[in-house]
Design a protein around this motif. Structure first.
Motif, PDB file in Angstrom:
ATOM      1  N   ASP A 179      39.689  29.101  45.683  1.00 44.86           N
ATOM      2  CA  ASP A 179      39.152  30.460  45.585  1.00 44.86           C
ATOM      3  C   ASP A 179      39.991  31.434  46.391  1.00 44.86           C
ATOM      4  OD1 ASP A 179      37.461  32.431  44.689  1.00 44.86           O
ATOM      5  OD2 ASP A 179      35.985  32.143  46.261  1.00 44.86           O
ATOM      6  N   ALA A 180      41.276  31.181  46.444  1.00 53.49           N
ATOM      7  CA  ALA A 180      42.154  32.115  47.143  1.00 53.49           C
ATOM      8  C   ALA A 180      42.073  33.486  46.480  1.00 53.49           C
ATOM      9  CB  ALA A 180      43.586  31.601  47.100  1.00 53.49           C
ATOM     10  N   GLY A 181      41.744  34.481  47.264  1.00 55.69           N
ATOM     11  CA  GLY A 181      41.663  35.836  46.724  1.00 55.69           C
ATOM     12  C   GLY A 181      40.319  36.198  46.138  1.00 55.69           C
ATOM     13  N   GLY A 182      39.289  35.380  46.363  1.00 54.24           N
ATOM     14  CA  GLY A 182      37.940  35.712  45.901  1.00 54.24           C
ATOM     15  C   GLY A 182      37.836  35.832  44.395  1.00 54.24           C
ATOM     16  N   ARG A 183      38.124  34.743  43.686  1.00 49.23           N
ATOM     17  CA  ARG A 183      38.187  34.801  42.224  1.00 49.23           C
ATOM     18  C   ARG A 183      36.881  34.399  41.540  1.00 49.23           C
ATOM     19  NH1 ARG A 183      43.517  32.114  39.988  1.00 49.23           N
ATOM     20  NH2 ARG A 183      42.637  30.199  40.850  1.00 49.23           N
ATOM     21  N   GLY A 184      35.809  34.308  42.312  1.00 48.97           N
ATOM     22  CA  GLY A 184      34.538  33.896  41.736  1.00 48.97           C
ATOM     23  C   GLY A 184      34.044  34.758  40.589  1.00 48.97           C
ATOM     24  N   PRO A 185      34.046  36.091  40.744  1.00 43.88           N
ATOM     25  CA  PRO A 185      33.548  36.931  39.646  1.00 43.88           C
ATOM     26  C   PRO A 185      34.324  36.753  38.350  1.00 43.88           C
ATOM     27  CG  PRO A 185      33.631  38.185  41.690  1.00 43.88           C
ATOM     28  CD  PRO A 185      34.313  36.873  41.967  1.00 43.88           C
ATOM     29  N   THR A 186      35.644  36.550  38.451  1.00 43.18           N
ATOM     30  CA  THR A 186      36.422  36.366  37.223  1.00 43.18           C
ATOM     31  C   THR A 186      36.137  35.011  36.598  1.00 43.18           C
ATOM     32  OG1 THR A 186      38.333  35.561  38.487  1.00 43.18           O
ATOM     33  CG2 THR A 186      38.259  37.902  37.976  1.00 43.18           C
ATOM     34  N   PHE A 187      35.911  33.995  37.428  1.00 43.72           N
ATOM     35  CA  PHE A 187      35.608  32.658  36.902  1.00 43.72           C
ATOM     36  C   PHE A 187      34.299  32.678  36.118  1.00 43.72           C
ATOM     37  CE2 PHE A 187      34.122  28.256  37.106  1.00 43.72           C
ATOM     38  CZ  PHE A 187      35.278  27.541  36.823  1.00 43.72           C
ATOM     39  N   SER A 188      33.296  33.366  36.655  1.00 46.55           N
ATOM     40  CA  SER A 188      31.999  33.400  35.977  1.00 46.55           C
ATOM     41  C   SER A 188      32.006  34.302  34.751  1.00 46.55           C
ATOM     42  CB  SER A 188      30.899  33.847  36.943  1.00 46.55           C
ATOM     43  OG  SER A 188      31.164  35.124  37.479  1.00 46.55           O
ATOM     44  N   SER A 189      33.115  35.009  34.531  1.00 41.70           N
ATOM     45  CA  SER A 189      33.239  35.856  33.337  1.00 41.70           C
ATOM     46  C   SER A 189      33.875  35.132  32.156  1.00 41.70           C
ATOM     47  CB  SER A 189      34.067  37.112  33.670  1.00 41.70           C
ATOM     48  OG  SER A 189      33.436  37.883  34.672  1.00 41.70           O
ATOM     49  N   ILE A 190      34.291  33.884  32.353  1.00 41.47           N
ATOM     50  CA  ILE A 190      34.875  33.100  31.269  1.00 41.47           C
ATOM     51  C   ILE A 190      33.781  32.702  30.282  1.00 41.47           C
ATOM     52  CG2 ILE A 190      36.084  30.938  30.716  1.00 41.47           C
ATOM     53  CD1 ILE A 190      37.302  31.072  33.555  1.00 41.47           C
ATOM     54  N   ALA A 191      34.132  32.637  29.014  1.00 43.34           N
ATOM     55  CA  ALA A 191      33.148  32.291  27.977  1.00 43.34           C
ATOM     56  C   ALA A 191      32.946  30.780  27.897  1.00 43.34           C
ATOM     57  CB  ALA A 191      33.602  32.834  26.623  1.00 43.34           C
ATOM     58  N   PHE A 192      32.381  30.223  28.970  1.00 45.11           N
ATOM     59  CA  PHE A 192      32.072  28.793  28.989  1.00 45.11           C
ATOM     60  C   PHE A 192      30.951  28.476  28.001  1.00 45.11           C
ATOM     61  CE2 PHE A 192      33.656  29.276  33.452  1.00 45.11           C
ATOM     62  CZ  PHE A 192      34.717  28.383  33.365  1.00 45.11           C
ATOM     63  N   ASP A 193      30.820  27.196  27.689  1.00 46.36           N
ATOM     64  CA  ASP A 193      29.682  26.756  26.881  1.00 46.36           C
ATOM     65  C   ASP A 193      28.449  26.522  27.748  1.00 46.36           C
ATOM     66  OD1 ASP A 193      30.960  26.478  24.159  1.00 46.36           O
ATOM     67  OD2 ASP A 193      32.308  25.238  25.363  1.00 46.36           O
ATOM     68  N   HIS A 194      28.661  26.365  29.054  1.00 44.83           N
ATOM     69  CA  HIS A 194      27.574  26.321  30.033  1.00 44.83           C
ATOM     70  C   HIS A 194      28.208  26.572  31.384  1.00 44.83           C
ATOM     71  CE1 HIS A 194      23.307  25.083  30.841  1.00 44.83           C
ATOM     72  NE2 HIS A 194      23.790  25.059  32.071  1.00 44.83           N
ATOM     73  N   LEU A 195      27.452  27.180  32.294  1.00 43.99           N
ATOM     74  CA  LEU A 195      27.959  27.474  33.633  1.00 43.99           C
ATOM     75  C   LEU A 195      26.926  27.037  34.660  1.00 43.99           C
ATOM     76  CD1 LEU A 195      30.072  28.827  35.492  1.00 43.99           C
ATOM     77  CD2 LEU A 195      28.859  30.995  35.159  1.00 43.99           C
ATOM     78  N   LEU A 196      27.380  26.242  35.622  1.00 48.10           N
ATOM     79  CA  LEU A 196      26.519  25.804  36.722  1.00 48.10           C
ATOM     80  C   LEU A 196      26.991  26.466  38.010  1.00 48.10           C
ATOM     81  CD1 LEU A 196      24.449  23.936  38.170  1.00 48.10           C
ATOM     82  CD2 LEU A 196      26.267  22.222  38.292  1.00 48.10           C
ATOM     83  N   PHE A 197      26.065  27.146  38.675  1.00 46.10           N
ATOM     84  CA  PHE A 197      26.368  27.781  39.958  1.00 46.10           C
ATOM     85  C   PHE A 197      25.405  27.264  41.009  1.00 46.10           C
ATOM     86  CE2 PHE A 197      25.041  30.974  43.062  1.00 46.10           C
ATOM     87  CZ  PHE A 197      26.243  31.245  43.700  1.00 46.10           C
ATOM     88  N   THR A 198      25.932  26.903  42.173  1.00 40.74           N
ATOM     89  CA  THR A 198      25.113  26.553  43.326  1.00 40.74           C
ATOM     90  C   THR A 198      25.490  27.481  44.463  1.00 40.74           C
ATOM     91  OG1 THR A 198      25.111  24.225  42.646  1.00 40.74           O
ATOM     92  CG2 THR A 198      24.409  24.710  44.884  1.00 40.74           C
ATOM     93  N   GLY A 199      24.498  28.170  45.035  1.00 41.35           N
ATOM     94  CA  GLY A 199      24.795  29.104  46.117  1.00 41.35           C
ATOM     95  C   GLY A 199      23.617  30.016  46.397  1.00 41.35           C
ATOM     96  N   SER A 200      23.900  31.186  46.920  1.00 46.85           N
ATOM     97  CA  SER A 200      22.858  32.120  47.338  1.00 46.85           C
ATOM     98  C   SER A 200      22.246  32.841  46.140  1.00 46.85           C
ATOM     99  CB  SER A 200      23.433  33.155  48.306  1.00 46.85           C
ATOM    100  OG  SER A 200      24.276  34.063  47.613  1.00 46.85           O
ATOM    101  N   GLY A 201      21.046  33.343  46.334  1.00 45.96           N
ATOM    102  CA  GLY A 201      20.383  34.098  45.282  1.00 45.96           C
ATOM    103  C   GLY A 201      21.109  35.381  44.930  1.00 45.96           C
ATOM    104  N   THR A 202      21.674  36.038  45.946  1.00 48.39           N
ATOM    105  CA  THR A 202      22.413  37.290  45.699  1.00 48.39           C
ATOM    106  C   THR A 202      23.610  37.040  44.801  1.00 48.39           C
ATOM    107  OG1 THR A 202      21.720  38.202  47.825  1.00 48.39           O
ATOM    108  CG2 THR A 202      23.656  39.184  46.787  1.00 48.39           C
TER     109      THR A 202
END
Length: 478
Positions: A179-202
């Protein structure tokens, strides 16, 4: 955020997703043997690199208990892979479903579990191997491919997994990203067939918003303030032993940890006494390797601010490591019990996620249920009582993601139980068969028989025999 604000997805994300998608289309339904081989490769990846994994996580934390890593990150994962492999053939079998033989003579209904395609996994730092490989176990069992983004606080582990993964899987099957450079938002924008996230509610809300642009289904494993409730009939000594084990594990940095405890009014002093004794016995040197560090300075400062805020608003703080001097350079944080709590304190409002244990007192069970139900639904509740009726009262009157009775946390380690939250603590499940189902399309298939009885009715104009037959069928259904 509008569609125009959608972040530009990095080329390495796009390329990997494209190649995995093409590989899925070439082999959309891997065989049972292929899936068993993938599970075996996951297990080999863990076993053959066990020492390097322990060291990488230790470096990411500053100090992470070796035993805690071996238990929570290695043993539990390998146990889950073994349990899944044992059940996989049964899970993969098409399920026969009921059919109305009068309406559809000779036809059949079947439910066929099929792979979704490419699954994205966003992993937190607190149990980075467990929360990577437990989902991957279900994802591969269901026949999918996976892209995994590690946390910015797991740089050493991410680097290790990125280096060793190609020895066990082609990138068309599995690829890790840091996650060098804080790439989380772009990763979650990919058109996956399913996405699993574990973390904070925010962050979970932001992930869900990004996924919604592609109508990507999500499984969110969040957190919340999970309470323990000690009943008057339960041994305070035993409750303290079990709660303290969980609260000190990983220095309290667990989403399903006991966030606060309800005690009978008359039991507070005894509970505190036992907790002080237990910490002194189990951690005679807070700076030794057995007591895990807080992950980063921001988290350390947040915990200190939580204590300072409670003290300034009238709380009594009990330092369980009294007489010891925690190493601030290693971010060793002394565990505290917070007494005389009120709702204005941060300790009442935020998930603790560290070695701070607020205590609330109560007089009757309805008071407890009313308080918990007035707040966000927690990821877990932990009633301590030998009374079966009281156990069932809390289970039926307080909704949560999961429950451990007379223990804390261990429902998560049961591989035949699904794990997941409810409401603000998450949505969806994985582990066990429910994990296999989460990452599968349970595809309904109707097969018509040699001739179609229903076509006798579907021939307009609808009058005469067709109308009489329909009214007869309706009466029969009554």
């Amino acid at each position: 955020m509008t569609l125009a604000d959608t972040p530009l997805i990095p080329a390495d994300f796009v390329d990997c997703h494209h190649t995995q998608r093409e590989a899925y289309l070439q082999n959309p339904v891997p065989s049972y043997r292929e899936r068993l081989a993938d599970l075996a490769s996951l297990a080999r990846m863990i076993k053959e690199n066990k020492d390097a994994i322990v060291e990488a996580i230790n470096r990411d934390y500053g100090n992470r208990s070796e035993f805690e890593t071996l238990f929570a990150e290695v043993f539990v994962v390998l146990e889950g892979i073994k349990a899944t492999a044992k059940q996989l053939k049964k899970w993969m079998k098409p399920q026969r479903r009921h059919i109305d033989v009068l309406m559809y003579p000779g036809a059949s209904n079947t439910l066929i579990p099929q792979p979704l395609g490419v699954v994205g996994v966003i992993v937190p730092w607190n149990f980075p191997v467990n929360l990577t490989f437990c989902p991957l176990t279900a994802i591969f069992a269901a026949g999918n491919r996976a892209m995994v983004k590690m946390s910015e606080n797991s740089q050493h582990l991410a680097g290790l997994l990125m280096r060793i993964s190609p020895r066990y899987f082609p990138e068309t099957k599995l690829k890790f990203f840091d996650d060098a450079g804080g790439r989380g938002p772009t990763f979650s924008s990919i058109a996956f067939d399913h996405l699993l996230f574990t973390g904070s509610g925010t962050t979970g809300r932001a992930v869900m918003a990004n996924a919604a642009r592609n109508l990507t289904p999500v499984t969110l494993e969040l957190g919340g303030k999970a309470p323990a409730i000690v009943a008057p009939d339960f041994s305070i000594k035993t409750a303290a032993e079990r709660i303290m084990w969980v609260k000190m594990f990983n220095a309290g940095q667990i989403c399903t940890n006991v966030d606060y405890v309800f005690l009978p009014e008359q039991s507070v002093n005894e509970f505190v006494t036992h907790c002080k004794r237990l910490f002194a016995e189990r951690f005679p040197d807070i700076n030794a390797n057995d007591y895990t560090s807080i992950i980063d300075q921001r988290s350390y400062d947040r915990l200190q601010h939580t204590l300072d805020d409670a003290r300034s608003k009238g709380a009594t703080l009990v330092n369980l490591a009294e007489g010891q001097t925690p190493d601030k350079a290693l971010r060793k944080f002394a565990p505290h019990i917070v007494l005389n709590l009120n709702e204005d304190m941060l300790a009442s409002q935020r998930e603790i996620f560290g070695p701070i244990l607020p205590v609330r007192t109560y007089r009757d069970k309805t008071e407890v249920a009313k308080y918990i139900n007035a707040h966000d639904r927690p990821l877990a509740i932990y009633p301590f009582t030998r009374d079966k009726d009281l156990q069932n009262f809390y289970i039926s009157h307080v909704m949560s993601g999961g429950v451990s009775v007379n223990e804390a946390l261990l429902h998560v380690a049961q591989h035949d139980l699904p794990f997941g939250g409810v409401g603000p603590s998450g949505m969806g499940h994985y582990h066990g068969r429910e994990g296999f189902n989460t990452f599968s399309k349970l595809r309904p298939v109707f097969r018509q028989g040699p001739w179609s009885a229903i076509q006798l009715l579907f021939q307009p104009p609808y009058k005469g025999k067709a109308l009489k037959a329909m009214n007869l069928l309706i009466r029969m259904k009554g």
